[in-house]
Design a protein around this motif. Structure first.
Motif: not given
Length: 591
Positions: A213-233
């Motif tokens: 499980d990923l730790d979304f308390r770390n904002p770097e994890v959130l930023k990674q997934f926002v970047s992934i969302v942009r890539h998928y779009l």
């Protein structure tokens, strides 16, 4: 009032509001101002952008989504994604507007849901060009496996070494923490002991020890997934299935399920996605009890759509018992989806028939009977751990076609009719239909795949050889061809009826335990459709006066083409027959 003000604010203010709510009690130090700006930069969005129109339905009765693995159909010498697109192009006849390709990234286990690299396409399936080709012809739905990733991923290997990217990305706890309330769908140990550059750590594994499980308390994890969302779009994805999102945020001493921070992350992703690509959608995959599942609509500001997880077990139970009482009671309790949101209806998937969404709707004795009945038809059962260390059935693993080959009394000759009836009911209901490829094809239990894969879910993950599939679909005596043709015929009718819009009015009819019925009315109130199914193995007379047809109108069954001219008529509804009776004046399509 605070949320309403946020909804009207410029984009930067809205994103700032989301991150404030997510991280306000975070034990880690987070610069919230810079985080909001970074998220907008990653999504390439204008901080001053005004909110898009709210409560807009980005769907209609013409929409239907096929659910499939990228390699469900194989052809020698050809990449599976190419084969898949050609199959749908040749056989769907424009009746399927969307395709959900289950995880197509490189993976290490769980048939794709243990992701190694979110930025790549599994070479065994094809390339991003092949993904974009499908997206060019269909609304492409993809999984955002957001709760966990593979223990063999670069991120996790870097976590062990204390290197980036990966350092601080994974959730750790102590065996001394109070984890007694944690809800999870597996019987394996929750914590996995690992050795890191900083000593022994215990990583949190909701699903398996290969899925950390990923730790979304770390904002770097959130930023990674926002970047992934942009890539998928950027590569054509328009619908995001948020896999296992209910488990996203963890706090020792709680259930670590459906926490408020999880809901706020969904709200944030919706804000970013709908600003980036108008019409792009979020669908939450939350295989949990019904009321908890409904919470992911939020105030029409979280998921655009939620999986209607209670439908599969209740509908299967209805058809094998010949009693629709529980299905009726559940449907009466379901709130209509507000504009801008919709139910995502399905009755089969790559997973099994989930039982948690039926808890509180079926008694323990009824669930036990359902499990035993499915066992008669070759099904298996997967279990989850309870707080007291005991285990409880979590899902039934079986192909839907085999699940409906009989009743609690055993197998019978009504299998195909019962199977088609199940789909006719689903296609009439409020919501957007998702149809698993192995339901479209009437695929049977794959016992060899279970043995080779070593897990029960493989029973409903058959891989068709393209030539063999074309052969069975060309034979009129094939159950596969019969099922495919009849489901396509229902889709062709459905897409022409305004009363089948996913947000059109729906009311439950009370026609006895052996007849399941509901009424749909178009949003302009011109068309009514009475959807009535005999869910028993005996013919049942139905008086049209029982469904309050307006006597001055002419009525027709959209499926059979039979016309009715008065309320006094009585029709015999055959075993597992469905009728869609509509008023001719409001009917918009050709029979």
């Amino acid at each position: 009032m605070q949320q309403r003000d946020s909804d009207q604010a410029h984009l930067l203010d809205r994103v700032q509001h989301h991150v404030d709510l997510i991280y306000r009690t975070n034990p880690l130090s987070v610069n919230l101002d810079s985080l909001a700006t970074s998220l907008l930069e990653l999504m390439r969005l204008d901080p001053a952008a005004a909110p898009p129109p709210q409560y807009v339905n980005h769907w209609s009765q013409r929409d239907a989504i096929a659910i499939t693995y990228g390699d469900s159909i194989l052809r020698e010498g050809e990449k599976p994604l190419v084969t898949l697109k050609r199959f749908f192009d040749q056989h769907s006849e424009g009746l399927l507007t969307g395709v959900h390709i289950l995880p197509f990234c490189p993976w290490s286990s769980d048939d794709g849901f243990s992701v190694l690299d979110y930025s790549s396409v599994n070479e065994a399936l094809g390339t991003w060009d092949d993904v974009e080709a499908i997206a060019g012809s269909y609304d492409l739905m993809a999984d955002l496996v957001i709760n966990h990733c593979s223990a063999r991923s670069l991120w996790f290997q870097n976590f062990l070494k204390g290197e980036t990217p990966g350092k601080g990305y994974f959730f750790t706890a102590s065996p001394e923490d109070d984890l007694s309330q944690v809800v999870r769908p597996r019987t394996s140990e929750l914590l996995r002991e690992v050795e890191t550059s900083e000593g022994t750590r215990y990583v949190w594994c909701t699903f398996s020890h290969d899925q950390v499980d990923l730790d979304f308390r770390n904002p770097e994890v959130l930023k990674q997934f926002v970047s992934i969302v942009r890539h998928y779009l950027d590569n054509g994805v328009r619908i995001f299935r948020l896999d296992a999102v209910a488990f996203l945020w963890k706090v020792a001493g709680t259930t670590s399920l459906n926490l408020e921070e999880t809901h706020e992350v969904v709200r944030l992703l919706r804000t970013l996605v709908e600003h980036a690509v108008p019409g792009a959608l979020l669908i939450t995959e939350t295989n949990i009890p019904n009321q908890q599942n409904l919470s992911y609509f939020g105030n029409s500001n979280e998921a655009h759509c939620i999986y209607n997880f209670s439908l599969p077990p209740l509908l299967v139970n209805t058809l094998v018992t010949g009693n629709c009482q529980h299905l009726k009671m559940w449907m009466m309790s379901m709130p209509p989806a507000q504009n801008g949101t919709a139910y995502f209806n399905f009755i089969a998937s790559h997973d099994g028939i989930g039982l948690r969404p039926a808890e509180g709707l079926l008694s323990d004795a009824e669930l036990t009977s359902l499990v035993e009945t499915m066992g008669q038809f070759g099904g298996h059962v997967s279990y989850r751990a309870l707080e007291d260390g005991q285990s409880k059935p979590y899902e039934i693993n079986i192909s839907l076609f085999d699940a409906l080959q009989g009743t609690t009394s055993g197998p019978d000759e009504w299998g195909v009719e019962r199977f088609v009836c199940a789909h006719a009911i689903m296609l009439g209901l409020e919501g957007i239909p998702g149809i698993y490829i192995h339901s479209l094809l009437g695929t049977r239990n794959d016992y060899d795949r279970v043995e080779n894969a070593g897990h029960y879910r493989a029973i409903n993950r058959h891989q068709w050889d393209d030539e063999a599939l074309e052969s069975v679909l060309s034979r009129e005596d094939s159950s596969h061809a019969q099922v495919f043709a009849r489901i396509k015929a229902l889709l062709a009718i459905r897409r022409e009826q305004a009363a089948f819009h996913p947000n059109a009015t729906q009311f439950t009819l009370h026609l006895g335990d052996a007849v399941f019925g509901f009424w749909r009315q178009s949003m302009d109130r011109r068309q009514s459709v009475f959807c009535i199914s005999n869910i028993s193995n005996a013919a049942i007379p139905l008086a049209l006066s029982d469904i309050n047809l307006i006597g001055t109108d002419d009525w027709v069954d959209l499926i059979s083409g039979t016309h009715y001219h008065g309320r006094d008529e009585v029709i015999d509804v055959h075993p597992y027959q469905t009728v869609w009776i509509t008023n001719l004046e409001g009917h918009s399509g050709a029979l």
